[in-house]
Design a protein around this motif. Structure first.
Motif, PDB file in Angstrom:
ATOM      1  N   LYS A 190       0.833  -1.204   0.000  1.00 10.52           N
ATOM      2  CA  LYS A 190       0.000   0.000   0.000  1.00 10.52           C
ATOM      3  C   LYS A 190       0.864   1.250   0.000  1.00 10.52           C
ATOM      4  N   LEU A 191       1.908   1.241   0.794  1.00 14.41           N
ATOM      5  CA  LEU A 191       2.808   2.388   0.837  1.00 14.41           C
ATOM      6  C   LEU A 191       3.489   2.590  -0.516  1.00 14.41           C
ATOM      7  N   LEU A 192       3.918   1.492  -1.140  1.00 11.44           N
ATOM      8  CA  LEU A 192       4.552   1.581  -2.460  1.00 11.44           C
ATOM      9  C   LEU A 192       3.601   2.167  -3.491  1.00 11.44           C
ATOM     10  N   THR A 193       2.369   1.679  -3.514  1.00 13.58           N
ATOM     11  CA  THR A 193       1.395   2.170  -4.494  1.00 13.58           C
ATOM     12  C   THR A 193       1.095   3.641  -4.268  1.00 13.58           C
ATOM     13  N   SER A 194       0.965   4.045  -3.004  1.00 12.89           N
ATOM     14  CA  SER A 194       0.715   5.452  -2.694  1.00 12.89           C
ATOM     15  C   SER A 194       1.876   6.319  -3.162  1.00 12.89           C
ATOM     16  N   TRP A 195       3.102   5.843  -2.932  1.00  9.69           N
ATOM     17  CA  TRP A 195       4.286   6.603  -3.364  1.00  9.69           C
ATOM     18  C   TRP A 195       4.322   6.741  -4.883  1.00  9.69           C
ATOM     19  N   ILE A 196       4.038   5.683  -5.605  1.00  9.56           N
ATOM     20  CA  ILE A 196       4.026   5.742  -7.072  1.00  9.56           C
ATOM     21  C   ILE A 196       3.044   6.811  -7.553  1.00  9.56           C
ATOM     22  N   ARG A 197       1.863   6.837  -6.964  1.00 10.19           N
ATOM     23  CA  ARG A 197       0.860   7.833  -7.368  1.00 10.19           C
ATOM     24  C   ARG A 197       1.324   9.243  -7.059  1.00 10.19           C
ATOM     25  N   ARG A 198       2.002   9.428  -5.918  1.00  5.15           N
ATOM     26  CA  ARG A 198       2.518  10.754  -5.578  1.00  5.15           C
ATOM     27  C   ARG A 198       3.570  11.202  -6.583  1.00  5.15           C
ATOM     28  N   VAL A 199       4.454  10.285  -6.968  1.00  6.76           N
ATOM     29  CA  VAL A 199       5.480  10.619  -7.960  1.00  6.76           C
ATOM     30  C   VAL A 199       4.824  11.067  -9.261  1.00  6.76           C
ATOM     31  N   ARG A 200       3.810  10.343  -9.687  1.00  9.40           N
ATOM     32  CA  ARG A 200       3.137  10.696 -10.945  1.00  9.40           C
ATOM     33  C   ARG A 200       2.375  12.014 -10.825  1.00  9.40           C
ATOM     34  N   ARG A 201       1.754  12.251  -9.676  1.00 12.99           N
ATOM     35  CA  ARG A 201       1.032  13.518  -9.500  1.00 12.99           C
ATOM     36  C   ARG A 201       1.974  14.710  -9.541  1.00 12.99           C
ATOM     37  N   ARG A 202       3.219  14.509  -9.114  1.00 18.24           N
ATOM     38  CA  ARG A 202       4.185  15.602  -9.160  1.00 18.24           C
ATOM     39  C   ARG A 202       4.788  15.794 -10.546  1.00 18.24           C
ATOM     40  N   GLY A 203       4.351  15.009 -11.512  1.00 21.11           N
ATOM     41  CA  GLY A 203       4.785  15.208 -12.888  1.00 21.11           C
ATOM     42  C   GLY A 203       6.021  14.447 -13.295  1.00 21.11           C
ATOM     43  N   VAL A 204       6.528  13.558 -12.445  1.00 21.12           N
ATOM     44  CA  VAL A 204       7.695  12.753 -12.796  1.00 21.12           C
ATOM     45  C   VAL A 204       7.198  11.503 -13.517  1.00 21.12           C
ATOM     46  N   GLN A 205       7.554  11.366 -14.785  1.00 19.44           N
ATOM     47  CA  GLN A 205       7.043  10.274 -15.613  1.00 19.44           C
ATOM     48  C   GLN A 205       8.110   9.244 -15.978  1.00 19.44           C
ATOM     49  N   LEU A 206       9.256   9.271 -15.318  1.00 19.68           N
ATOM     50  CA  LEU A 206      10.288   8.277 -15.596  1.00 19.68           C
ATOM     51  C   LEU A 206       9.777   6.880 -15.266  1.00 19.68           C
ATOM     52  N   PRO A 207      10.157   5.859 -16.042  1.00 21.21           N
ATOM     53  CA  PRO A 207       9.815   4.480 -15.684  1.00 21.21           C
ATOM     54  C   PRO A 207      10.340   4.142 -14.290  1.00 21.21           C
ATOM     55  N   ILE A 208       9.574   3.310 -13.570  1.00 20.16           N
ATOM     56  CA  ILE A 208       9.953   2.909 -12.217  1.00 20.16           C
ATOM     57  C   ILE A 208      10.181   1.403 -12.172  1.00 20.16           C
ATOM     58  N   LEU A 209      11.310   1.003 -11.576  1.00 20.25           N
ATOM     59  CA  LEU A 209      11.564  -0.392 -11.247  1.00 20.25           C
ATOM     60  C   LEU A 209      11.363  -0.549  -9.740  1.00 20.25           C
ATOM     61  N   ILE A 210      10.577  -1.544  -9.355  1.00 21.12           N
ATOM     62  CA  ILE A 210      10.286  -1.752  -7.947  1.00 21.12           C
ATOM     63  C   ILE A 210      11.401  -2.585  -7.318  1.00 21.12           C
ATOM     64  N   GLY A 211      12.026  -2.029  -6.276  1.00 18.41           N
ATOM     65  CA  GLY A 211      13.077  -2.744  -5.563  1.00 18.41           C
ATOM     66  C   GLY A 211      12.485  -3.681  -4.523  1.00 18.41           C
ATOM     67  N   VAL A 212      12.832  -4.953  -4.594  1.00 17.43           N
ATOM     68  CA  VAL A 212      12.335  -5.943  -3.631  1.00 17.43           C
ATOM     69  C   VAL A 212      13.504  -6.737  -3.072  1.00 17.43           C
ATOM     70  N   ALA A 213      13.390  -7.109  -1.814  1.00 17.56           N
ATOM     71  CA  ALA A 213      14.398  -7.977  -1.209  1.00 17.56           C
ATOM     72  C   ALA A 213      14.194  -9.393  -1.706  1.00 17.56           C
ATOM     73  N   GLY A 214      15.278 -10.021  -2.152  1.00 13.29           N
ATOM     74  CA  GLY A 214      15.218 -11.423  -2.493  1.00 13.29           C
ATOM     75  C   GLY A 214      15.081 -12.270  -1.240  1.00 13.29           C
TER      76      GLY A 214
END
Length: 309
Positions: free
Chosen positions: A197-221
Motif C-alpha cells: 500500500k505504501l509503495l502504491t501510494s508513493w508511485i501515485r505521488r510521484v506521478r502527481r508531481r509530474g515525474v514520468q520516468l519508468p519505475i523499477l520496484i526494488g524488492v528484497a530477495g
C-alpha cells in the motif's frame, strides 16, 4: 453429527460427507499474476562488491541478467568500479552505483567515467550515498549528475526513489529531487520497502508531481527476516520492515524466520498491470544470496505461466 456439505440424492442423511483430500506431495496451485511474468523475465540483481562475488555472478545468475554493483563507505568507490569492469569483461551487463559522497572531485569522476566507458559499460546508477559527510565536492546525486553533464558521458542513468521517508531528507524533498534530476535520468529504482500500500501510494505521488520516468520496484530477495530487519533499520525503512515480524501471513514467509517476495509482488500485480503507473521492472536486492534469488525468480516465472528457464 454436523454435516460438512449438502445432502445429495442417495446419500444417507446422518452420514458425514467425506471430504476430498489432496494427494500427498501435490502443492496447492498458486495464483497467477500475468503482469509479473514480463518483468521477471528481464532479471536485474543488485550485488555487493565483496571478494568472490564476481565468480558467483558468473556461475549463479543467467547470462542475460543486469547486475548492479553497490557502493559503500566500507568498500569505497574503487571496489564498485573494479567489480563492474570485471563483470563487463566477462560479458555481463554491469551497472555500477556512483555514490556522490564517495567521489572526491571532478578529476576522479572524469577518470571513473573514462574507465567505465573504455570497459564498454553503458549504464550507471547515481545516488547521494550513505556517508553523512561527503569525502569531497559532491554532496548529492544532483551535484554529481551536473558534473557528469559538464564532463560529458554516454551513459543511461538510473536514480533512486524513496517510498518511505529518507533518514536524512524530508519526504517532499525526495520527490522534488526526482523532479530536479529527471532531465539527466532514464529511470527510477525504488528503495527497499515491504508495504504494497505504501509503495502504491508513493508511485501515485510521484506521478502527481509530474515525474514520468519508468519505475523499477526494488524488492528484497529471499533472506532471513532478522537480517532484513537489521538492514531496514540501518537504511531507514523500519516502518514497512515491521511487517516482517507482525504480518508474516501477508508476506508469505516460506518457513519461520525466512522471507520471500511472492506476496508483496502479488499484491502489487494490479499496479504492474496499470500502464498509468509506469512500472517496467523488478530490481532484486540479493545481499549476495545469488543462488536463492535466482531460484526464487525461476519459481515465480513458472507459477505465472512461463516455460521453465
Amino acid at each position: 453429527m454436523e454435516r460438512s456439505g449438502p445432502t445429495v440424492v442417495g446419500e444417507v442423511a446422518d452420514r458425514p460427507r467425506r471430504r476430498r483430500t489432496r494427494p500427498s506431495g501435490i502443492a496447492r496451485r498458486q495464483p497467477r499474476h500475468p503482469a509479473l511474468q514480463s518483468v521477471l523475465s528481464r532479471p536485474r540483481f543488485e550485488v555487493l562488491p565483496t571478494p568472490g562475488v564476481e565468480a558467483q555472478v558468473i556461475t549463479e545468475l543467467p547470462t542475460d541478467a543486469t547486475v548492479t554493483v553497490t557502493a559503500s563507505p566500507r568498500q569505497g568507490i574503487t571496489a564498485t568500479v573494479d567489480l563492474a569492469i570485471g563483470l563487463a569483461g566477462r560479458g555481463v551487463h554491469a551497472v555500477p552505483h556512483l555514490s556522490a559522497r564517495l567521489i572526491p572531485d571532478t578529476s576522479v569522476l572524469r577518470r571513473i567515467i573514462g574507465d567505465l566507458e573504455d570497459a564498454g559499460i553503458d549504464e550507471v546508477f547515481v545516488i547521494g550515498g550513505d556517508p553523512t559527510e561527503p569525502v569531497g565536492e559532491f554532496g548529492s546525486a544532483l551535484d554529481l549528475l551536473s558534473a557528469m553533464r559538464t564532463i560529458g558521458h554516454r551513459f543511461t542513468i538510473g536514480i533512486a526513489g524513496y517510498p518511505e521517508p529518507h533518514p536524512r531528507i524530508a519526504d517532499d524533498l525526495t520527490i522534488q529531487a526526482m523532479w530536479d534530476k529527471r532531465r539527466e535520468a532514464s529511470y527510477i529504482v525504488s528503495q527497499l520497502c515491504f508495504d504494497p500500500k505504501l509503495l502504491t501510494s508513493w508511485i501515485r505521488r510521484v506521478r502527481r508531481r509530474g515525474v514520468q520516468l519508468p519505475i523499477l520496484i526494488g524488492v528484497a530477495g529471499p533472506a532471513d527476516v532478522a537480517k532484513l530487519l537489521r538492514i531496514g533499520r540501518r537504511i531507514g525503512v523500519g516502518g514497512s520492515a515491521r511487517l516482517l515480524s507482525h504480518h508474516t501471513g501477508l508476506l508469505r514467509v516460506a518457513r519461520p524466520g525466512s522471507w520471500r517476495p511472492d506476496g508483496l509482488l502479488g499484491d502489487l500485480e494490479p499496479a504492474f498491470a496499470d500502464p498509468s503507473h509506469g512500472l517496467t521492472g523488478v530490481h532484486i536486492y540479493t545481499f549476495n544470496a545469488l543462488r536463492a534469488a535466482e531460484r526464487w525468480r525461476r519459481e515465480m516465472l513458472q507459477q505465472n505461466g512461463a516455460d521453465p528457464p
